[in-house]
Design a protein around this motif. Structure first.
Motif, short mmCIF file in Angstrom:
data_model
loop_
_atom_site.label_atom_id
_atom_site.label_comp_id
_atom_site.label_asym_id
_atom_site.label_seq_id
_atom_site.Cartn_x
_atom_site.Cartn_y
_atom_site.Cartn_z
N LEU A 110 -55.40 -33.78 47.40
CA LEU A 110 -56.11 -32.66 46.59
C LEU A 110 -56.26 -31.65 47.72
CD1 LEU A 110 -58.91 -35.00 45.16
CD2 LEU A 110 -56.88 -34.31 44.09
N ILE A 111 -55.79 -30.31 47.28
CA ILE A 111 -55.69 -29.14 48.13
C ILE A 111 -56.63 -28.01 47.46
CG2 ILE A 111 -54.36 -27.58 49.22
CD1 ILE A 111 -52.10 -29.34 49.37
N GLY A 112 -57.71 -27.59 48.07
CA GLY A 112 -58.71 -26.48 47.56
C GLY A 112 -58.99 -26.77 46.05
N SER A 113 -59.46 -28.13 45.83
CA SER A 113 -59.99 -28.51 44.42
C SER A 113 -61.35 -28.33 44.38
CB SER A 113 -59.20 -29.81 44.08
OG SER A 113 -57.64 -29.80 44.05
N GLY B 39 -59.46 -24.94 52.96
CA GLY B 39 -59.54 -23.80 53.93
C GLY B 39 -60.65 -23.27 54.55
N ALA B 40 -60.87 -22.90 55.73
CA ALA B 40 -62.10 -22.66 56.40
C ALA B 40 -62.58 -21.39 55.82
CB ALA B 40 -61.83 -22.62 57.90
N ASN B 41 -62.00 -20.66 55.32
CA ASN B 41 -62.11 -19.07 54.80
C ASN B 41 -62.23 -18.94 53.19
OD1 ASN B 41 -62.40 -18.64 57.60
ND2 ASN B 41 -60.55 -17.41 57.57
N ASP B 42 -62.06 -20.49 52.63
CA ASP B 42 -61.79 -20.23 51.32
C ASP B 42 -63.06 -19.65 50.55
OD1 ASP B 42 -61.24 -20.84 48.58
OD2 ASP B 42 -60.09 -22.76 49.13
N ASP C 28 -58.80 -20.59 59.67
CA ASP C 28 -58.26 -19.10 59.20
C ASP C 28 -57.55 -18.87 58.12
OD1 ASP C 28 -59.41 -18.44 61.75
OD2 ASP C 28 -57.61 -18.94 63.05
N VAL C 29 -57.88 -19.93 57.17
CA VAL C 29 -56.97 -19.82 55.96
C VAL C 29 -58.09 -19.58 54.77
CG1 VAL C 29 -55.70 -21.44 54.38
CG2 VAL C 29 -55.10 -21.04 56.74
N GLY C 30 -57.82 -18.71 53.76
CA GLY C 30 -58.46 -18.79 52.70
C GLY C 30 -57.69 -19.46 51.37
N HIS C 31 -58.00 -19.11 50.30
CA HIS C 31 -57.70 -20.14 49.31
C HIS C 31 -56.06 -19.99 49.12
CE1 HIS C 31 -58.31 -22.54 45.49
NE2 HIS C 31 -57.53 -21.83 44.98
N PHE C 32 -55.64 -18.60 48.86
CA PHE C 32 -54.21 -18.75 48.45
C PHE C 32 -53.32 -19.18 49.86
CE2 PHE C 32 -55.99 -15.77 45.72
CZ PHE C 32 -55.48 -16.33 44.25
N GLY C 33 -53.86 -19.05 50.82
CA GLY C 33 -53.27 -19.48 52.05
C GLY C 33 -52.99 -20.88 52.22
N ARG D 220 -49.03 -19.43 56.73
CA ARG D 220 -49.96 -20.71 57.04
C ARG D 220 -49.69 -21.89 56.18
NH1 ARG D 220 -54.21 -15.79 57.54
NH2 ARG D 220 -54.31 -15.82 59.72
N TRP D 221 -49.49 -21.73 54.98
CA TRP D 221 -48.87 -23.01 54.10
C TRP D 221 -47.89 -23.77 54.88
CZ3 TRP D 221 -48.58 -26.82 50.97
CH2 TRP D 221 -47.58 -27.51 50.38
#
Length: 270
Positions: free
Chosen positions: A64-67, A207-210, A240-245, A251-252
């Motif tokens: 599960l990624i960013g769920s 992601g830490a910045n999501d 250092d990654v937001g949602h889309f990253g 970064r992905w």
């Protein structure tokens, strides 16, 4: 989709995942299930149901990624909007009928153009700066930067209409009532039991910045799969990654994908 094709809601998404797994894993081939953002709730539900039924084709692993498994944890703007507005207001303001002349004429949908506006207005300054940077790249003839910008926005602009039932189900059950997180979810008339998952390794990535699915919302799945041994639970927080990253861009490729590949390689079969 033609109106005559029928409706599609959250339960249909869950059933479709189960159908896919049943076909792909019919010959015993291990199938690794990966869900990004909203489908995480459906993927966890499908996995729980197949585990409870001891289905032979249940996934070999679940990622599960960013769920938004539990939107009550570290709520971000989408969570706050969903909690402040009534369900009726979403149905009134966000749902339109496909106009006459289109293949799906008469179908009630959450239009792609409306989603696109919502994405833009969540971070207007970010997109302004990105396009200003594109002008600077053109002035410098920086073809690599131009190509990266075009690739990002080609995906960003690729929106589609969503069936109204699917969108409203998600608002109601995932973002407002948090049914799965609260242990109150049902599927096809039966309670959803994540604690039935006992032999399917789980990986959660955040992601830490999501600022869409806040850190902690996905990791909440670990508490739900209470019967899964701790040695089969894995989590990582990508700095250092937001949602889309989490699922696109460098970064992905350099950060998230290696984690996913290592996890799957370490669990080739259930």
């Amino acid at each position: 989709m033609p109106f005559a094709a029928g409706d599609f809601g959250l339960d249909d998404q869950i059933a479709t995942i189960i159908d896919f797994l049943s076909v792909w894993g019919a010959d015993g081939t291990p199938v690794h299930l990966v869900a990004v953002c909203q489908p995480g709730v459906a993927a966890l539900t499908a996995t729980a149901r197949m585990a409870e039924d001891n289905a032979a084709a249940r996934p070999a692993s679940l990622t599960l990624i960013g769920s938004p498994i539990d939107g009550r944890v570290n709520p971000q703007m989408p969570n706050r909007v969903a909690s402040r507005r009534s369900f009726a207001s979403f149905e009134r303001d966000m749902i339109y009928s496909v106009p006459f002349g289109a293949i799906g004429a008469g179908r009630r949908v959450y239009p792609g153009w409306l989603q696109h506006q919502a994405f833009l207005w969540m971070k207007p300054r970010y997109h302004f700066d990105k396009h200003l940077g594109q002008l600077r790249s053109a002035w410098r003839s920086d073809t690599e930067a131009l190509a990266q910008h075009d690739a990002f926005y080609a995906e960003f602009h690729a929106v589609m209409d969503l069936p109204a039932t699917f969108y409203l189900d998600t608002i109601d059950r995932v973002f407002q009532r948090h049914l799965l997180a609260r242990g109150c979810a049902t599927f096809q008339g039966r309670p959803v039991r994540p604690d039935a998952i006992v032999d399917i390794p789980l990986l959660t990535g955040e992601g830490a910045n999501d600022d869409i699915t806040g850190p902690g919302q996905t990791r909440a799945a670990h508490a739900l799969v209470a019967a899964l041994p701790s040695r089969q639970k894995f989590a990582w927080l990508q700095p250092d990654v937001g949602h889309f990253g989490l699922f696109s861009g460098s970064r992905w490729r350099q950060g998230v994908l290696p984690q996913l590949a290592s996890f799957i390689a370490a669990h080739p079969s259930r």
